[in-house]
Design an enzyme around this catalytic site. Structure first.
Site, PDB file in Angstrom:
ATOM      1  N   TYR A 160       0.818  -1.225   0.000  1.00  0.00           N
ATOM      2  CA  TYR A 160       0.000   0.000   0.000  1.00  0.00           C
ATOM      3  C   TYR A 160       0.849   1.270   0.000  1.00  0.00           C
ATOM      4  O   TYR A 160       2.035   1.223   0.250  1.00  0.00           O
ATOM      5  CB  TYR A 160      -1.099  -0.020   1.061  1.00  0.00           C
ATOM      6  CG  TYR A 160      -0.787  -0.010   2.536  1.00  0.00           C
ATOM      7  CD1 TYR A 160       0.439   0.311   3.077  1.00  0.00           C
ATOM      8  CD2 TYR A 160      -1.834  -0.306   3.435  1.00  0.00           C
ATOM      9  CE1 TYR A 160       0.631   0.335   4.440  1.00  0.00           C
ATOM     10  CE2 TYR A 160      -1.638  -0.284   4.812  1.00  0.00           C
ATOM     11  CZ  TYR A 160      -0.401   0.042   5.300  1.00  0.00           C
ATOM     12  OH  TYR A 160      -0.219   0.061   6.645  1.00  0.00           O
ATOM     13  N   GLU A 161       0.199   2.366  -0.358  1.00  0.00           N
ATOM     14  CA  GLU A 161       0.910   3.642  -0.600  1.00  0.00           C
ATOM     15  C   GLU A 161       2.007   3.501  -1.664  1.00  0.00           C
ATOM     16  O   GLU A 161       3.038   4.169  -1.603  1.00  0.00           O
ATOM     17  CB  GLU A 161       1.519   4.204   0.696  1.00  0.00           C
ATOM     18  CG  GLU A 161       0.534   4.544   1.781  1.00  0.00           C
ATOM     19  CD  GLU A 161      -0.478   5.610   1.374  1.00  0.00           C
ATOM     20  OE1 GLU A 161      -0.203   6.386   0.445  1.00  0.00           O
ATOM     21  OE2 GLU A 161      -1.566   5.626   1.967  1.00  0.00           O
ATOM     22  N   GLY A 162       1.746   2.646  -2.635  1.00  0.00           N
ATOM     23  CA  GLY A 162       2.720   2.443  -3.713  1.00  0.00           C
ATOM     24  C   GLY A 162       3.587   1.237  -3.424  1.00  0.00           C
ATOM     25  O   GLY A 162       4.363   1.230  -2.460  1.00  0.00           O
TER      26      GLY A 162
END
Lengths: 596, 596
Positions: free
Chosen positions: B439-441
């Site tokens: 998550y968040e890239g």
């Protein structure tokens, strides 16, 4: 998520690396077990497991075994599938014809076991432990014990277990406390608690043959006082029919991270007067017998690592073909493409594939060494292969299961956010795989065996002899294609790292035991990395030859690319491992235990 | 399992690596935020989180959030703990005083956030996302929007979310389809489905401020047509009081591998006429604003990696001290000893510790760069530190979260069979950590940023400038103790590997984009490994000086040993990464896509 057994790759190894055809010529016991037999067995094996067992894998995770009123209820469908498994003759594949088996070589058996485990690790554990029980009785059981217990296990109507662990005795069997009291009739009464007993209780068979480590009265302390006993769940009458329920009872099963369908039992022996047990072989030699069984089980757990890696790989490839996201970095398309077109996804998939194929190749040659060690007519060949097999088993167990952690976590990563959602199924492989580096001896236990008994004891001779063989492969490749020469160069560097590590270990084994044992896992990882890479390098030679001959072009091209990838990305890890081994102890020695 | 915040190590970094005292002198905004403040804040932070939040971590796994009748019920205790969290001023720590915050530097804030996440990753996500929403509004919100929405979020009575992902748009935000229709009054009506919305619905606050990416009518295709909207769960009256329920509804939450207490919502916008949304900043600049928020969130997720690694380490150490098994390999005792005495267990624990402390040190200097970039009076210093911060964020996010996979899986391994049993809690850290590289890239998204915008774009200048600084650290160490000289030598080899990789990337970026992006993750791992190792090398210098001065002997000895261990065991991995980067593409290019 569809699954297809990788029969072609398994057959490639069986034919070209394990050289089954040559074995069929040299070993009378296997004269009918040539390539044709192998192909027919694996085709049928794929058909059965793809259709019957593989679909149960998710079900087993969603509806695990549960414990109720002293009984274990397994996942719906497991009982029926196990019945078909037995009827299909799969349990008896490697066992002697005189007990109802088919007596096929382990070289074929290992491929069958991989397919079984690809289908479902949880399901596969029941036959896997049963195989172990059969092998132990074949080795150390009396003729009567063999006739009584082996045929129903081979038929799949009874199953087997290994009872080693107790709450205070995990890796350290010297601490086993379960005790055995001799009775007038020659039998024993067994008292104690065993934990972590895989399929220690279930509803898939009529009886369970527990093989139990315990101490007879007056036995010495430590591992030299351990004996092995048969403790059937249901006692067997003289005519082979089932008699009374024995005093061994499941009191609970564990709530685990993975392999949830496989019940892990706590067994209580003798709470109601004593469980009746029968000594296997001689008193106080239990550990020796158990080790035979354990070597077979360790090999099989290594194959489990390859199997779950393959399943995770197949699932990741499918997702990567289906999922459309982002434009290609080389601007070859103007819109979003399937993520398999992105270089980093390819890198992840090839890492998974290269590790899996490397470990599969290593398992295949290890199985062949077992077959030659047990059945080759020439004694020197038998002896050589026995030593080779024993050297390779910790690699198959240790390296293949460690690599399965990397592969299954990459499988999740390929799925992105969907990998973290349980419905996708990618995370199950990661959870299931997590036990593999632990049970049947942790990676450290394998590594201690490799570094101590297998390397330090002979001053590194066996290890250095292997390095010589690897050098021969390099020499052959060095004359070949660009790919061949690149692989030869990386293999050479990895071999040099290995030789440096072996020399360091051999020279320090007595003077610096802490330094040597601190290096044991890096050494195992180095050796596994190298030997798997070596088998892939051999595969490259074959694949280029086959490709030139116009056979199976796409498969051979993929094999070549996979080997090259392993050489470029995986073999170079050996340098860091060498550094850990050779330079790695001073920081550790500087750390006060109290400061952790 | 008891837990203690590692305040001493956090303070060591804040003092000696981030050099807070110097910042307090140079930066007027932080003149009151010196070491004394930092110590007081962290002591209180440790007290609160050890006592209130940390005990909820297991409970959150055992009794996750659940969805019922359109509502999400969180784990018992979470609501009360979050109220105390807000009342204690923890949400406002880094935010401006004019909105009720304390305006402390991120250098202190990062340490606080690590302790919060050590206590419970699942719990911490709620304040973490709220921080992101606050930062986005501070950057791009109108004065009115700031006054309306920021103070209740700072107070912890409202929370915030980031709404980016849609079923077809994960890493690729160009595919976002949620649409926004302009209304007469200047507001918008929002229609669409968002998935994976962390704390998208819950019962811990009075209101939820959703920040939502959507396309206004007539906006261009792709990422240039995305705008950012505030969509409050409950509409806010002119006087700030709560009004009507908005048309945004949770329709389900995900069943996840880990962080189970943290509800991951599917949100439906506009099913009953349209959700009212307010444009933030200008139309079509949404991605730009979201990136500000995302850089903060990416840094925080990196800190989550450090945090879960610390928690797993502490638990493993405790188990290793308690568990007695097997005699020592050096025969220093005749019976079984605590497993912490076995070299391989020490190796595992030190690997965990070295990776954790290295990433913590890297996060600390990254936070300091942020503070200087935002608040230093000198513009050139600000600019330099902004570039440094942006260069380091993908390392903090990518490397720290990848290392947390290794550390948490080692945590399970130290526990042996007990690690696989859920009751132990070791497996929870592994499951929780597994989202962090996604998550968040994902790691690949971080790596593409590092390789493209941060390395190729300036021809590797920033990267090579960092290498120069590292060389200066080596030169200082090369005059020192045995440990210092060994660390300098390994750092030098790692730096050489890094420089080789940078040159390869800079020279091929245009001609061979596929090769360069295939190398992006290995490059990120190399850079992270090196920068974390560099910060540890700086720590070694400090620790030897402090030790000589007679301060904190046990802590300093442990720091020295940990740094030495990192240098001997972790830094050498950079060689294999370099090889992957420089030589790694030919095998990949040889693989036909159809053959995967």
């Amino acid at each position: 998520m569809s699954y297809a057994a990788p029969v072609k790759d398994l057959m490639f190894n069986v034919q070209h690396l394990a050289q089954l055809e040559q074995m069929a010529v040299q070993v009378p016991a296997f004269e009918d077990a040539g390539l044709e037999t192998a192909q027919a067995v694996l085709d049928e094996c794929a058909r059965f497991h793809e259709g019957v067992v593989a679909p149960l894998n998710r079900a087993g995770d969603l509806n695990p075994s549960y414990f109720e009123d002293g009984k274990v209820v397994t996942t719906p469908g497991f009982k029926e599938a196990f019945q078909q498994f037995g009827e299909g003759g799969w349990q008896g594949l490697q066992h002697p014809a005189q007990f109802g088996g088919q007596g096929l070589p382990k070289t074929i058996g290992a491929a069958v076991i991989e397919i079984l485990n690809q289908s479902s690790l949880s399901f596969a554990l029941c036959p896997l432990l049963t195989d172990g029980a059969i092998e132990a009785l074949l080795t150390a059981g009396s003729p009567e014990q063999q006739t009584t217990y082996i045929p129903p296990m081979v038929a799949g109507t009874w199953t087997g277990t290994m009872n080693l662990t107790e709450p205070q005795a995990g890796s350290d069997l010297a601490l086993v406390r379960t005790r055995a009291e001799r009775q007038q009739d020659g039998s024993y009464k067994i008292f104690g608690t065993k934990i972590f007993i895989t399929y220690g209780e279930h509803d898939m068979a009529e009886n369970i043959v527990h093989l139990v480590l315990a101490r007879a009265q007056g036995a010495p302390e430590g591992v030299k006082g351990i004996s092995l006993f048969i403790v059937p769940k249901v006692l067997v009458n003289a005519d082979g029919s089932l008699g009374e329920r024995n005093d061994v009872h499941c009191v609970s099963i564990e709530h685990k991270l993975g392999i949830k369908a496989s019940p892990t039992a706590v067994l209580q022996f003798g709470d109601h007067g004593g469980a009746i047990g029968y000594l296997v072989g001689e008193e106080n030699r239990g550990l020796e017998y158990m080790f035979i069984m354990m070597n077979a089980a360790r090999f099989a757990v290594g194959v489990q690592g390859v199997a779950v890696a393959e399943r995770a790989y197949q699932q990741a490839v499918q997702y990567a073909r289906d999922r459309v996201q982002s434009r290609p970095v080389d601007a070859s398309a103007s819109g979003a493409v399937a993520i398999i077109q992105h270089p980093d996804v390819q890198r992840m998939l090839l890492t998974m594939r290269a590790l899996t194929e490397g470990c599969r190749a290593m398992a295949s040659v290890t199985a062949a060494a077992y077959d030659l060690a047990h059945h080759h007519p020439d004694e020197a060949t038998r002896r050589h292969n026995q030593a080779l097999y024993e050297w390779l088993v910790p690699l198959v167990k240790g390296y293949s299961t460690e690599m399965s952690q990397e592969v299954t976590t990459l499988g999740v990563q390929v799925h992105g956010g969907m990998g973290f959602i349980e419905e996708t199924g990618a995370a199950q492989h990661l959870r299931d795989a997590r036990i593999l580096t632990i049970y049947e001896g942790t990676t450290a236990i394998q590594a201690n065996d490799l570094v101590g008994r297998k390397t330090a004891r002979d001053g590194g001779q066996m290890a250095l002899a292997l390095a010589e063989q690897i050098a021969a492969t390099e020499a052959a490749l060095a004359q070949g294609s660009d790919h061949a020469r690149a692989v030869a160069a990386r293999l050479q560097a990895a071999r040099a790292a290995f030789v440096g590590a072996v020399q360091c270990i051999a020279s320090q084994a007595k003077s610096q035991p802490n330094a040597v044992y601190a290096a044991s896992v890096p050494y195992l990882m180095l050796a596994g990395n190298l030997v798997a890479g070596w088998q892939l390098a051999r595969s490259l030679e074959v694949a280029e030859r086959e490709l030139a001959a116009g056979r199976d072009a796409e498969f051979m091209q993929a094999k070549i690319a996979t080997v090259r990838f392993y050489a470029d990305h995986i073999l170079p890890r050996t340098g860091a491992l060498r550094d850990s081994i050779v330079n790695g102890y001073q920081g550790m020695a500087a750390m006060p235990l109290s400061a952790f």
